[in-house]
Design an enzyme around this catalytic site. Structure first.
Site, PDB file in Angstrom:
ATOM      1  N   LYS A  29       0.875  -1.198  -0.001  1.00 23.22           N
ATOM      2  CA  LYS A  29      -0.047  -0.018  -0.017  1.00 23.22           C
ATOM      3  C   LYS A  29       1.026   1.253   0.040  1.00 23.22           C
ATOM      4  O   LYS A  29       2.053   1.321   0.733  1.00 23.22           O
ATOM      5  CB  LYS A  29      -0.947   0.005   1.364  1.00 23.22           C
ATOM      6  CG  LYS A  29      -1.928  -0.803   1.155  1.00 23.22           C
ATOM      7  CD  LYS A  29      -3.003  -0.797   2.386  1.00 23.22           C
ATOM      8  CE  LYS A  29      -3.841  -1.771   2.403  1.00 23.22           C
ATOM      9  NZ  LYS A  29      -5.141  -1.515   1.109  1.00 23.22           N
TER      10      LYS A  29
ATOM     11  N   ARG B 219     -10.975 -10.792   0.301  1.00 25.52           N
ATOM     12  CA  ARG B 219     -11.754 -11.762  -0.445  1.00 25.52           C
ATOM     13  C   ARG B 219     -11.406 -13.110  -0.552  1.00 25.52           C
ATOM     14  O   ARG B 219     -12.115 -14.172  -0.302  1.00 25.52           O
ATOM     15  CB  ARG B 219     -12.133 -11.319  -1.826  1.00 25.52           C
ATOM     16  CG  ARG B 219     -11.268 -11.007  -2.678  1.00 25.52           C
ATOM     17  CD  ARG B 219     -11.206 -10.133  -3.807  1.00 25.52           C
ATOM     18  NE  ARG B 219     -11.125  -8.787  -3.501  1.00 25.52           N
ATOM     19  CZ  ARG B 219     -11.120  -7.898  -4.250  1.00 25.52           C
ATOM     20  NH1 ARG B 219     -11.326  -7.900  -5.401  1.00 25.52           N
ATOM     21  NH2 ARG B 219     -11.002  -6.562  -3.944  1.00 25.52           N
TER      22      ARG B 219
HETATM   23  N1  BES Z   1      -8.366  -3.575   3.485  1.00 28.84           N
HETATM   24  C1  BES Z   1      -8.574  -3.049   2.284  1.00 28.84           C
HETATM   25  C2  BES Z   1      -9.676  -2.118   1.867  1.00 28.84           C
HETATM   26  C3  BES Z   1      -9.704  -1.041   2.923  1.00 28.84           C
HETATM   27  C4  BES Z   1      -9.237   0.088   2.252  1.00 28.84           C
HETATM   28  C5  BES Z   1     -10.481  -0.998   3.968  1.00 28.84           C
HETATM   29  C6  BES Z   1      -9.481   1.580   3.190  1.00 28.84           C
HETATM   30  C7  BES Z   1     -10.812   0.146   4.715  1.00 28.84           C
HETATM   31  C8  BES Z   1     -10.130   1.469   4.264  1.00 28.84           C
HETATM   32  C9  BES Z   1      -8.303  -4.202   1.116  1.00 28.84           C
HETATM   33  O1  BES Z   1      -7.888  -5.473   1.755  1.00 28.84           O
HETATM   34  C10 BES Z   1      -7.788  -3.496   0.061  1.00 28.84           C
HETATM   35  O2  BES Z   1      -6.568  -3.307   0.090  1.00 28.84           O
HETATM   36  N2  BES Z   1      -8.609  -3.404  -1.037  1.00 28.84           N
HETATM   37  C11 BES Z   1      -8.046  -2.997  -2.256  1.00 28.84           C
HETATM   38  C12 BES Z   1      -8.521  -3.924  -3.642  1.00 28.84           C
HETATM   39  C13 BES Z   1      -7.710  -3.675  -4.554  1.00 28.84           C
HETATM   40  C14 BES Z   1      -6.347  -4.148  -4.517  1.00 28.84           C
HETATM   41  C15 BES Z   1      -8.504  -4.165  -5.716  1.00 28.84           C
HETATM   42  C16 BES Z   1      -8.458  -1.488  -2.304  1.00 28.84           C
HETATM   43  O3  BES Z   1      -9.581  -1.336  -1.918  1.00 28.84           O
HETATM   44  O4  BES Z   1      -7.708  -0.652  -2.812  1.00 28.84           O
HETATM   45 ZN    ZN Z   2      -5.866  -5.321   1.120  1.00 32.72          ZN
END
Ligand code: BES
Ligand code: ZN
Ligand code: ZN
Length: 458
Positions: free
Chosen positions: A240, A314
């Site tokens: 991230k 997921r």
């Molecule tokens: N835990 C995150 C989603 C999230 C983001 C929750 C901000 C709360 C606040 C999840 O695991 C994630 O990283 N999702 C990605 C998916 C993408 C790589 C398709 C996202 O939402 O950016």
């Molecule tokens: Zn994630």
């Protein structure tokens, strides 16, 4: 904090809801302090607004460092006529407890610290209101327990600690908590849980809490709650960026919510069968992390191409949903901080729900209104399945196109459920409080109140 229905002879600061927009502190003729909170036009007051006013009253009492407050139940519920006394009592207690909450564990303690409201005296409460307060006390307490777990930094909230918290939560109830270890998860063939876990030095835990309130041998099939338990989400090799990683200790909020919900249900002694499942892992980055392009085998035999290691929620939920089906449940609800996309779509005032069962969609949305834990539907049409076709494996954990990822993620989860009695709650929008909530900054404790209502009603 405790709620007292006995009359007090002490001069306790009184909270009073008054017509108009002005809030002020006055002294009455007996020398008692009265906090007048302007509620606008009382006959137009909705339950939504009333909840927030209750919270606001608590926050104003905090500003004055009141450790005791007095309310008149009759006067307080002005205008909110459509609700039963029981419901108002419950809403009152839940929201007072939620507004009184602060996460103080990591602040150094001083003698002079204000530690919130100790006692709320309630005068003129009907028996219905009193009963509601008693239920609301239990629910509000567990909402705050979920917030404690989610607010804890990742270093101190590992899968092992979360598993211990689940065990502790069940103490004093008939909940049976079992912790599955890596070897058990291997035997079950949960390749997706193992894949996400493989980069972390923290051992995975798969938490199983069983509450057989209706009796294990009764015909009553259980409701299974599944909560995402990523104790820290770095994103993995798809790391991230700078700001996005902060707050990812709260990526186990769904897990915390289902642990709290089943605990509240047990404390309420509901005659319901409820199971809470939490796959708890850390999505770490290391030499042994999952690589983009790796293929995993899910518990139901499907093969999954990992196109993005940050779409880990997921993956672990897919296996947990397969496990949920072993109970032949009458309802499966999964709760997860699953996608940033849910937030892009809906903002931060409501969680997203997805289900292929219209009746269930309607019911959950209505209970969102009843509980104060608002939810709004997104589609889960079959057509979206084309978005997640795999190139080398059966399916991919990232959609093409990437847009609408909240739906792509829901569609991915649908590949692991065979019943239509399933609803997915993407609570990423409600992971943290917003200013308008009149709650402390940090974890919001969503959607514990909704889950309890759903279990009560389903
Ligand atoms: N835990 C995150 C989603 C999230 C983001 C929750 C901000 C709360 C606040 C999840 O695991 C994630 O990283 N999702 C990605 C998916 C993408 C790589 C398709 C996202 O939402 O950016
Ligand atoms: Zn994630
Ligand atoms: Zn995540």
């Amino acid at each position: 904090m405790k709620f007292e229905f006995k009359k007090t002879t002490k001069h306790v600061p009184t909270i009073s809801f008054v017509e108009g927009d002005v809030s002020k502190v006055v002294e009455d003729t007996k020398g008692s302090v009265v906090l007048k909170i302007g509620v606008g036009k009382s006959e137009a007051l909705t339950l939504r607004q009333w909840r927030n006013l209750v919270r606001k009253a608590v926050r104003v009492a905090h500003a004055h460092k009141f450790t005791e407050i007095l309310v008149d139940a009759n006067e307080l519920t002005m205008g909110v006529v459509k609700e039963s006394d029981e419901n108002l009592g419950r809403e009152f207690a839940e929201n007072v407890l939620m507004a009184d909450y602060e996460f103080r564990k990591y602040k150094s303690k001083k003698k002079s610290d204000f530690l919130g409201i100790g006692t709320v005296y309630i005068e003129n409460a009907s028996s219905g209101f009193k009963n509601g307060v008693k239920r609301g006390e239990i629910v509000g307490f567990w909402v705050n327990q979920a917030r404690d777990l989610a607010n804890t930094p990742g270093k101190d909230m590992t899968p092992t600690v979360l598993a211990k918290a689940a065990k502790d939560a069940g103490k004093g109830t008939t909940i049976k908590t079992t912790i599955l270890e890596k070897k058990d998860v291997e035997k079950l063939g949960m390749g997706m849980v193992l894949g996400v876990d493989q980069g972390s030095v923290e051992p995975l835990k798969f938490i199983v809490m069983e509450y057989w309130g209706a009796g294990k041998t009764s015909k009553e099939k259980p409701i299974v709650l599944v909560g995402k338990g990523v104790t820290f989400d770095t994103g993995g090799i798809n790391l991230k960026p700078r700001e996005a990683i902060l707050g990812m200790n709260q990526d186990m909020s769904g897990g915390a919510a289902v642990i709290a919900a089943v605990s509240a249900v047990a404390k309420l002694k509901l005659k319901k069968n409820v199971i809470a499942l939490v796959p708890a892992v850390e999505n770490a980055i290391s030499g042994s992390s999952l690589r983009p392009g790796d293929v995993l085998k899910a518990m139901n035999g499907k093969t999954v191409e990992v196109l993005d290691t940050d779409a880990e929620g997921r993956l672990i939920l897919g296996d947990a949903l397969c496990y949920a089906e072993k109970y032949k449940p009458k309802l499966i609800v999964d709760v997860a901080t699953l996608t940033g996309s849910a937030m892009v779509a809906l903002g931060t005032r409501t969680s997203a729900i997805m289900t292929r069962n219209e009746e269930l969609e309607y019911k959950v949305r209505k209970l969102g209104e009843v509980s104060g834990e608002y939810v709004w539907p997104l589609p889960l049409w079959k057509e979206y399945e084309n978005n997640i076709k795999g190139k080398v494996a059966d399916i991919a954990n990232l959609g093409t196109p990437r847009q609408g990822d909240a739906i792509n993620a829901g569609t991915f989860l649908a590949q692991f459920v065979t019943t239509d009695r399933w609803v997915h709650i993407d609570m990423a929008p409600r992971m943290e409080t917003i200013d308008d909530d009149n709650l402390a900054k940090g974890a919001a404790g969503a959607p514990v109140r909704l889950l309890v209502r759903l279990i009560e009603e389903y």
